[in-house]
Design a protein around this motif. Sequence first.
Motif, PDB file in Angstrom:
ATOM      1  N   SER A 200       6.880   9.467  -7.654  1.00 26.09           N
ATOM      2  CA  SER A 200       7.715   8.272  -7.673  1.00 26.09           C
ATOM      3  C   SER A 200       9.188   8.571  -7.866  1.00 26.09           C
ATOM      4  O   SER A 200      10.005   7.670  -7.829  1.00 26.09           O
ATOM      5  CB  SER A 200       7.249   7.329  -8.790  1.00 26.09           C
ATOM      6  OG  SER A 200       7.497   7.925 -10.054  1.00 26.09           O
ATOM      7  N   GLN A 205      11.298  10.510  -3.112  1.00 29.38           N
ATOM      8  CA  GLN A 205      10.964   9.479  -2.128  1.00 29.38           C
ATOM      9  C   GLN A 205      11.911   9.564  -0.930  1.00 29.38           C
ATOM     10  O   GLN A 205      11.495   9.459   0.230  1.00 29.38           O
ATOM     11  CB  GLN A 205      11.046   8.083  -2.771  1.00 29.38           C
ATOM     12  CG  GLN A 205       9.969   7.801  -3.817  1.00 29.38           C
ATOM     13  CD  GLN A 205       8.584   7.772  -3.202  1.00 29.38           C
ATOM     14  OE1 GLN A 205       8.421   7.401  -2.041  1.00 29.38           O
ATOM     15  NE2 GLN A 205       7.589   8.180  -3.968  1.00 29.38           N
ATOM     16  N   LYS A 230       1.148  13.140   6.485  1.00 32.15           N
ATOM     17  CA  LYS A 230       0.982  11.944   5.661  1.00 32.15           C
ATOM     18  C   LYS A 230      -0.455  11.816   5.183  1.00 32.15           C
ATOM     19  O   LYS A 230      -0.726  11.512   4.027  1.00 32.15           O
ATOM     20  CB  LYS A 230       1.400  10.699   6.445  1.00 32.15           C
ATOM     21  CG  LYS A 230       1.395   9.421   5.600  1.00 32.15           C
ATOM     22  CD  LYS A 230       2.064   8.292   6.334  1.00 32.15           C
ATOM     23  CE  LYS A 230       2.039   7.006   5.521  1.00 32.15           C
ATOM     24  NZ  LYS A 230       2.765   7.136   4.245  1.00 32.15           N
ATOM     25  N   GLU A 234      -1.831  11.792   1.295  1.00 30.89           N
ATOM     26  CA  GLU A 234      -2.620  10.675   0.795  1.00 30.89           C
ATOM     27  C   GLU A 234      -4.011  11.130   0.371  1.00 30.89           C
ATOM     28  O   GLU A 234      -4.561  10.652  -0.625  1.00 30.89           O
ATOM     29  CB  GLU A 234      -2.709   9.588   1.867  1.00 30.89           C
ATOM     30  CG  GLU A 234      -1.371   8.875   2.092  1.00 30.89           C
ATOM     31  CD  GLU A 234      -1.426   7.899   3.250  1.00 30.89           C
ATOM     32  OE1 GLU A 234      -2.448   7.893   3.966  1.00 30.89           O
ATOM     33  OE2 GLU A 234      -0.456   7.154   3.432  1.00 30.89           O
ATOM     34  N   LYS A 237      -3.686  12.709  -3.023  1.00 34.99           N
ATOM     35  CA  LYS A 237      -3.481  11.703  -4.079  1.00 34.99           C
ATOM     36  C   LYS A 237      -4.768  10.959  -4.383  1.00 34.99           C
ATOM     37  O   LYS A 237      -5.127  10.739  -5.545  1.00 34.99           O
ATOM     38  CB  LYS A 237      -2.388  10.705  -3.655  1.00 34.99           C
ATOM     39  CG  LYS A 237      -0.978  11.267  -3.702  1.00 34.99           C
ATOM     40  CD  LYS A 237       0.030  10.307  -3.083  1.00 34.99           C
ATOM     41  CE  LYS A 237       0.172   9.052  -3.900  1.00 34.99           C
ATOM     42  NZ  LYS A 237       1.187   8.152  -3.325  1.00 34.99           N
ATOM     43  N   GLU A 247      -4.210   2.258  -1.553  1.00 35.68           N
ATOM     44  CA  GLU A 247      -3.548   2.896  -0.412  1.00 35.68           C
ATOM     45  C   GLU A 247      -4.045   2.286   0.902  1.00 35.68           C
ATOM     46  O   GLU A 247      -3.297   2.171   1.872  1.00 35.68           O
ATOM     47  CB  GLU A 247      -3.816   4.406  -0.421  1.00 35.68           C
ATOM     48  CG  GLU A 247      -3.200   5.153  -1.601  1.00 35.68           C
ATOM     49  CD  GLU A 247      -1.742   5.501  -1.379  1.00 35.68           C
ATOM     50  OE1 GLU A 247      -1.201   5.144  -0.316  1.00 35.68           O
ATOM     51  OE2 GLU A 247      -1.147   6.132  -2.275  1.00 35.68           O
ATOM     52  N   ASN A 250      -2.055  -0.398   2.135  1.00 35.51           N
ATOM     53  CA  ASN A 250      -0.680   0.020   2.412  1.00 35.51           C
ATOM     54  C   ASN A 250       0.243  -0.117   1.211  1.00 35.51           C
ATOM     55  O   ASN A 250       1.444  -0.325   1.364  1.00 35.51           O
ATOM     56  CB  ASN A 250      -0.096  -0.742   3.611  1.00 35.51           C
ATOM     57  CG  ASN A 250      -0.722  -0.302   4.916  1.00 35.51           C
ATOM     58  OD1 ASN A 250      -1.026   0.871   5.096  1.00 35.51           O
ATOM     59  ND2 ASN A 250      -0.929  -1.255   5.817  1.00 35.51           N
ATOM     60  N   GLU A 252       1.903   1.877  -2.011  1.00 37.05           N
ATOM     61  CA  GLU A 252       2.129   3.189  -2.608  1.00 37.05           C
ATOM     62  C   GLU A 252       1.540   3.135  -4.020  1.00 37.05           C
ATOM     63  O   GLU A 252       1.991   2.356  -4.855  1.00 37.05           O
ATOM     64  CB  GLU A 252       3.625   3.509  -2.659  1.00 37.05           C
ATOM     65  CG  GLU A 252       4.215   3.884  -1.316  1.00 37.05           C
ATOM     66  CD  GLU A 252       3.685   5.214  -0.810  1.00 37.05           C
ATOM     67  OE1 GLU A 252       3.415   6.113  -1.634  1.00 37.05           O
ATOM     68  OE2 GLU A 252       3.518   5.357   0.420  1.00 37.05           O
ATOM     69  N   TYR A 253       0.537   3.971  -4.239  1.00 37.34           N
ATOM     70  CA  TYR A 253      -0.201   3.918  -5.507  1.00 37.34           C
ATOM     71  C   TYR A 253       0.284   5.023  -6.449  1.00 37.34           C
ATOM     72  O   TYR A 253       0.420   6.187  -6.048  1.00 37.34           O
ATOM     73  CB  TYR A 253      -1.698   4.094  -5.243  1.00 37.34           C
ATOM     74  CG  TYR A 253      -2.519   4.274  -6.510  1.00 37.34           C
ATOM     75  CD1 TYR A 253      -2.992   3.176  -7.210  1.00 37.34           C
ATOM     76  CD2 TYR A 253      -2.804   5.546  -6.992  1.00 37.34           C
ATOM     77  CE1 TYR A 253      -3.732   3.334  -8.369  1.00 37.34           C
ATOM     78  CE2 TYR A 253      -3.537   5.720  -8.150  1.00 37.34           C
ATOM     79  CZ  TYR A 253      -4.000   4.606  -8.842  1.00 37.34           C
ATOM     80  OH  TYR A 253      -4.721   4.779  -9.992  1.00 37.34           O
ATOM     81  N   VAL A 279       4.306  -1.445  -3.929  1.00 39.38           N
ATOM     82  CA  VAL A 279       3.953  -0.392  -4.876  1.00 39.38           C
ATOM     83  C   VAL A 279       2.932  -0.945  -5.859  1.00 39.38           C
ATOM     84  O   VAL A 279       3.036  -2.096  -6.297  1.00 39.38           O
ATOM     85  CB  VAL A 279       5.202   0.088  -5.652  1.00 39.38           C
ATOM     86  CG1 VAL A 279       4.811   1.084  -6.742  1.00 39.38           C
ATOM     87  CG2 VAL A 279       6.218   0.705  -4.710  1.00 39.38           C
TER      88      VAL A 279
END
Length: 650
Positions: A200, A205, A230, A234, A237, A247, A250, A252-253, A279
Amino acid sequence: MSQSASLLEAINSSDDLKKLKRSELADLATEIREAIVHVVSNSGGHLASSLGAVELGIALHYVFDTPRDKIIWDVGHQAYAHKLLTGRRNQFETLRRHGGLSGFTRRSESDYDPFTTGHSSTSISVGLGIACAKRLKKDPSKVVAVIGDGSMTAGLAYEGMNQTGDTHKDKDLIVILNDNEMSISPNVGAISSLLSRTFSAAKLQMMRKEFGEFLKSLPRIGENVYQFAKRSEESFKTFVTPGMLFEAFNFEYFGPIDGHNLDHLIDILKNIKTMDEPVLLHVITKKGKGYQQAEKNPVYFHGVSSFDIDTGICRKKATNVPTYTEVFGKTMVELAKTDPRIIAVTAAMPEGTGLVPFSQAYPERFFDVGIAEQHGVTFAAGMATEGFRPVVAIYSTFLQRAYDQILHDVCIENLPVVFALDRGGIVGEDGPTHHGLFDLSFLRSIPNMVMMAPKDENELRHMLATAVAHDGPIALRYPRGRGSGVDLDDTFEMLPIGKGEVLERGEDLVMIAVGSAVNEAICAAALLKENHHIRATVVNARFVKPLDHELILSLVRSIPTVLTIEENTLAGGFGSAVLELLSDKGMAHVSVKRLGVPDCFVEHGPQDVLRRKYKVDAAAIVRAAIELKESTTTIYQNGHQEATRYATGR
């Protein structure tokens, strides 16, 4: 005065909070908890959830520019620290008292409350609406929706997430999942916290975006390489965090992180504040944090009446009289012993609806669907098609969410689903979002629905037995609190559908009451007889739909003066049903006065205070009966004089 005691006293706005050093915030959190426990021990309220969200409330107001930045607290159970930090400290002693602070967020109470919340799972939809409105106004300020893990069981939350994530460009919304139930192992939690703070960081970012643009610019292979990179990020994560679901929407976790670590909270909130896309921050908190009694028993201290701080024991006087909720739960267990068709369904309220004993006795026949009333009703309809008798036990106010499902999925096909509406009528200190004042009106309008309300806890038992034997949709509503203390019959009586009972006979007027108002009518009748020599016939209607046409018409033919009493809105309620009957039968000469709640939303306060204010208690019934009798007598005398003058030619 201690240092920590002086901190809260200096805070009347989020600007004041920002003047504190980070090193002082832990002391502030301790003081806030002490204030919350002190006030709730006297006034009652939602203790455990608010204690768990103290650091989160501090961090949010420390980082964001409130009230310009909007924070929507889902339900409001978590918002006591928020109230203390936003100019309501001096009023906090009035929490949930009549005329005092609401137990929930209220737009009319503070500029820091952007939305009135009482029912759960609305925060994401509201937040998205505010965020889109800000974008249209070219307002760059931020929107934060704080939602609990329980509230995430409702479909509405996912509907809001679905729209937020769909073509999510410029949908600048921060969702904070306050998770106080999910178990996260220490090693996973530590890794997730590190990943969240790393992923974050504002500079990272920006680097990710710039690098992504670079990859996409590569000739022929750019887009494929970018998508692979990407997906790899993901996948990593979601492998080490529980964020795959979010996620997929869509978002951002980031998380989960420790919701009581102020340094971590502030760092990550500062970082995600700079992002301009959806988010979701997942924080882990502990219900009842800082008060040992609430930590040990968070379910009991979720919503609690006044209690002794040292022991946590409720201050209410001991009594052997059970609550309506307890009688309902006991009766469900008894009926299920001999009827295997009986199924219990509730929406995240097994304790509140009295179904814990049933869930223990018949676990395979008990279904808690989460905060998903719509699904719960349609789920029950499905079970009813297979020969079962589902009993849907939901607070009256929460059943409002499932009106469409009641009408379309249950009543059109006349399915035998029982609706047990707890907290019918005036509920008390939880206020306008929790009073059950509309069910008689909205249920009686639906074809095939039978609607009844017991005068006491013994009649509740007979009505429940009658309901599970009925071949169609049927609802019974009963009030919050203890019963009348009447003896409970050992055997069940099947009540004839649509038949009331006469409790007292009198020749001066007819009082027709329903549900909890019946006992008030009986008390009023005694006062009228003793103090005003007015003798009233008192009717326990039992059924709002169908009405006992035969009984009512037979009474008004000889006593054309009627007073109806209900703890429900007057608009379309029980009194309206009586008026419709008299109109349809051409009984225009009958004088009718209706007592009930006027066309308004009732504020929070003690039940007896509100019943007195809205004129549905015994004293108000006495006054209304006297006025009705006097006006009817005057009309009769004037009519008689006119007739005499006409007959004599004078």
